[in-house]
Design an enzyme around this catalytic site. Sequence first.
Site, PDB file in Angstrom:
ATOM      1  N   LYS A 146     -10.032  -1.399  -2.188  1.00  0.00           N
ATOM      2  CA  LYS A 146      -9.629  -1.295  -3.596  1.00  0.00           C
ATOM      3  C   LYS A 146     -10.836  -1.257  -4.529  1.00  0.00           C
ATOM      4  CE  LYS A 146      -5.394  -2.087  -2.167  1.00  0.00           C
ATOM      5  NZ  LYS A 146      -4.231  -1.240  -2.323  1.00  0.00           N
TER       6      LYS A 146
HETATM    7  C1  LIG Z   1      -6.309  -4.181   3.316  1.00  0.00           C
HETATM    8  C2  LIG Z   1      -5.272  -3.158   2.999  1.00  0.00           C
HETATM    9  N1  LIG Z   1      -5.010  -2.224   3.906  1.00  0.00           N
HETATM   10  C3  LIG Z   1      -4.087  -1.275   3.672  1.00  0.00           C
HETATM   11  C4  LIG Z   1      -3.339  -1.258   2.507  1.00  0.00           C
HETATM   12  C5  LIG Z   1      -2.364  -0.154   2.297  1.00  0.00           C
HETATM   13  O1  LIG Z   1      -2.889   0.797   1.405  1.00  0.00           O
HETATM   14  P1  LIG Z   1      -1.937   1.676   0.497  1.00  0.00           P
HETATM   15  O2  LIG Z   1      -1.124   0.738  -0.317  1.00  0.00           O
HETATM   16  O3  LIG Z   1      -2.865   2.488  -0.336  1.00  0.00           O
HETATM   17  O4  LIG Z   1      -1.092   2.482   1.412  1.00  0.00           O
HETATM   18  C6  LIG Z   1      -3.578  -2.239   1.542  1.00  0.00           C
HETATM   19  C7  LIG Z   1      -2.834  -2.309   0.263  1.00  0.00           C
HETATM   20  O5  LIG Z   1      -1.853  -1.716   0.004  1.00  0.00           O
HETATM   21  C8  LIG Z   1      -4.577  -3.196   1.786  1.00  0.00           C
HETATM   22  O6  LIG Z   1      -4.868  -4.110   0.860  1.00  0.00           O
HETATM   23  N1  LIG Z   2      -2.055  -3.747  -0.902  1.00  0.00           N
HETATM   24  C1  LIG Z   2      -2.083  -3.688  -2.301  1.00  0.00           C
HETATM   25  C2  LIG Z   2      -0.735  -3.445  -2.922  1.00  0.00           C
HETATM   26  C3  LIG Z   2      -0.839  -2.739  -4.236  1.00  0.00           C
HETATM   27  O1  LIG Z   2      -1.251  -1.427  -3.986  1.00  0.00           O
HETATM   28  P1  LIG Z   2      -1.873  -0.456  -5.047  1.00  0.00           P
HETATM   29  O2  LIG Z   2      -2.771   0.421  -4.238  1.00  0.00           O
HETATM   30  O3  LIG Z   2      -0.750   0.262  -5.667  1.00  0.00           O
HETATM   31  O4  LIG Z   2      -2.629  -1.233  -6.065  1.00  0.00           O
HETATM   32  C4  LIG Z   2      -2.733  -4.970  -2.791  1.00  0.00           C
HETATM   33  O5  LIG Z   2      -3.577  -5.467  -2.077  1.00  0.00           O
HETATM   34  O6  LIG Z   2      -2.447  -5.478  -3.836  1.00  0.00           O
END
Ligand SMILES: Cc1ncc(COP(=O)(O)O)c(C=O)c1O
Ligand SMILES: N[C@@H](CCOP(=O)(O)O)C(=O)O
Length: 466
Positions: A112
């Site tokens: 993120k």
């Molecule tokens: C460590 C981690 N891996 C994978 C995901 C999945 O990614 P996305 O929500 O973009 O599909 C998330 C959060 O959603 C995450 O925080």
């Molecule tokens: N896994 C995410 C969930 C939120 O996903 P986002 O990509 O829409 O911000 C988190 O860690 O908060």
Amino acid sequence: MRYISTRGQAPALNFEDVVLTGMASDGGLYVPERVPQLSRDELAAMAGLSYAEIAFRVMKPFVGGEIDDATFRDIVHDAYATFSHEAVVPLNQLDSNHFLLELFHGPTLAFKDVALQLLGRILDHFLIKRGERAVIMGATSGDTGSAAIEGCRHCDNLDIFILHPHNRVSEVQRRQMTSVLADNVFNIAIEGNFDDAQAMVKASFADQAFLDGTRLVAVNSINWARIMAQIVYYVAAGVALGAPHREVSFCVPSANFGNVFAGYMAYQMGLPVKQFVIATNANDILHRTLADNDFAKRELEATLAPSMDIVVSSNFERLLFDAYQRDGEAVCALLERFQHEPAALAEAPLARLREKFASHSVDDATILEAIREAHHRTKELLDPHTATGYRAAEVCRADAATPMITLATAHPAKFADAVVKAGFPGVPLPSHMDDLLEREERYTVLPAELAVVQAFVAEHRRTPAA
Ligand SMILES: Cc1ncc(COP(=O)(O)O)c(C=O)c1O
Ligand SMILES: N[C@@H](CCOP(=O)(O)O)C(=O)O
């Protein structure tokens, strides 16, 4: 560059306005009206450039000249200077043709940071230029929250409200958020799950009366800038492994679908991608939909990969919009049905998705097995989310000749429980977090009730009513 809604009814916006909002007013998500193209020559010229320079070149067309080039270049360079690895997102070779793309070298140790270090700076730029203040509301299953706080807390024009599911994030994740004691940061522990938190954030965008005219901005991947920034590492990894002269494949631990959707955008822009593998944990709606056309909600399960404990996957809507050949009405009808009853995709859009996407769901026992197996074979200690990807890549890869790049989405130190359950002694936190477990925490526990949460936000924001 103009952005249009996946539901076809909201007004088109420019880049600045799309970044300074969240959902479209018709309940849809914004996507570019036309996807900018990267020619083979442009891709080839990126090999060997710094990550920040690749980022500038990939994102420039999305910004559409609304930030001048010199300023945007500075913003991008500043954002990626916060990463602890010189390559920002290094590729780590696991075996002859399987690579890990390490996305966890940012300040909060998850992928993120790649988007939120940038988004915070872009918001700061636009708000200062306009002389405006804004309120952020974000929902997190653990990683977005701390990355958003870290990326935005220095922006004096922002008040940041992050909703996390009470007792459903890891201790490190919680403390990364709740130990930031800044005046503009508010952590709310919701007595519910991530879907409850995300639904309240979306409902707040749909009806913003509680803010009396103060601007509401999203930091979740409903904000287009999140996707834009994540496209870059697909391109960077692809060209590092020989694109555009050869195809690559990606395996992506998935839940809210922003990450793999960014990869799909890189492909749409011209990166030659053979296959995307979607890895899920036991919350397997994405896998069920692709494999069995079972687009139906089930009870959310708490798993060893808690950041992926999500049922209602926001960005799947953006992919559906393309699969339905940009028919906003059809997307709207499908998603409204999905809210209330089990739904299914029409045959042609599903077939289009299956041409590029494969999927696999990994339960908790298999996550532990995958952590052990990866360590035995490669000496790498994976976090439980990355472990779902490691396993899914093995199960689903179309061929052995195409390089498979599994996205390592978080650092294992964030998920000590899973690591210890897999039989390892634990993983030390990096030095900048040495004292994290002793730091003072501040957060407020609230019921999963929209009116209560909105009243809290309205009362605590420092932003005066417009
Ligand atoms: C460590 C981690 N891996 C994978 C995901 C999945 O990614 P996305 O929500 O973009 O599909 C998330 C959060 O959603 C995450 O925080
Ligand atoms: N896994 C995410 C969930 C939120 O996903 P986002 O990509 O829409 O911000 C988190 O860690 O908060």
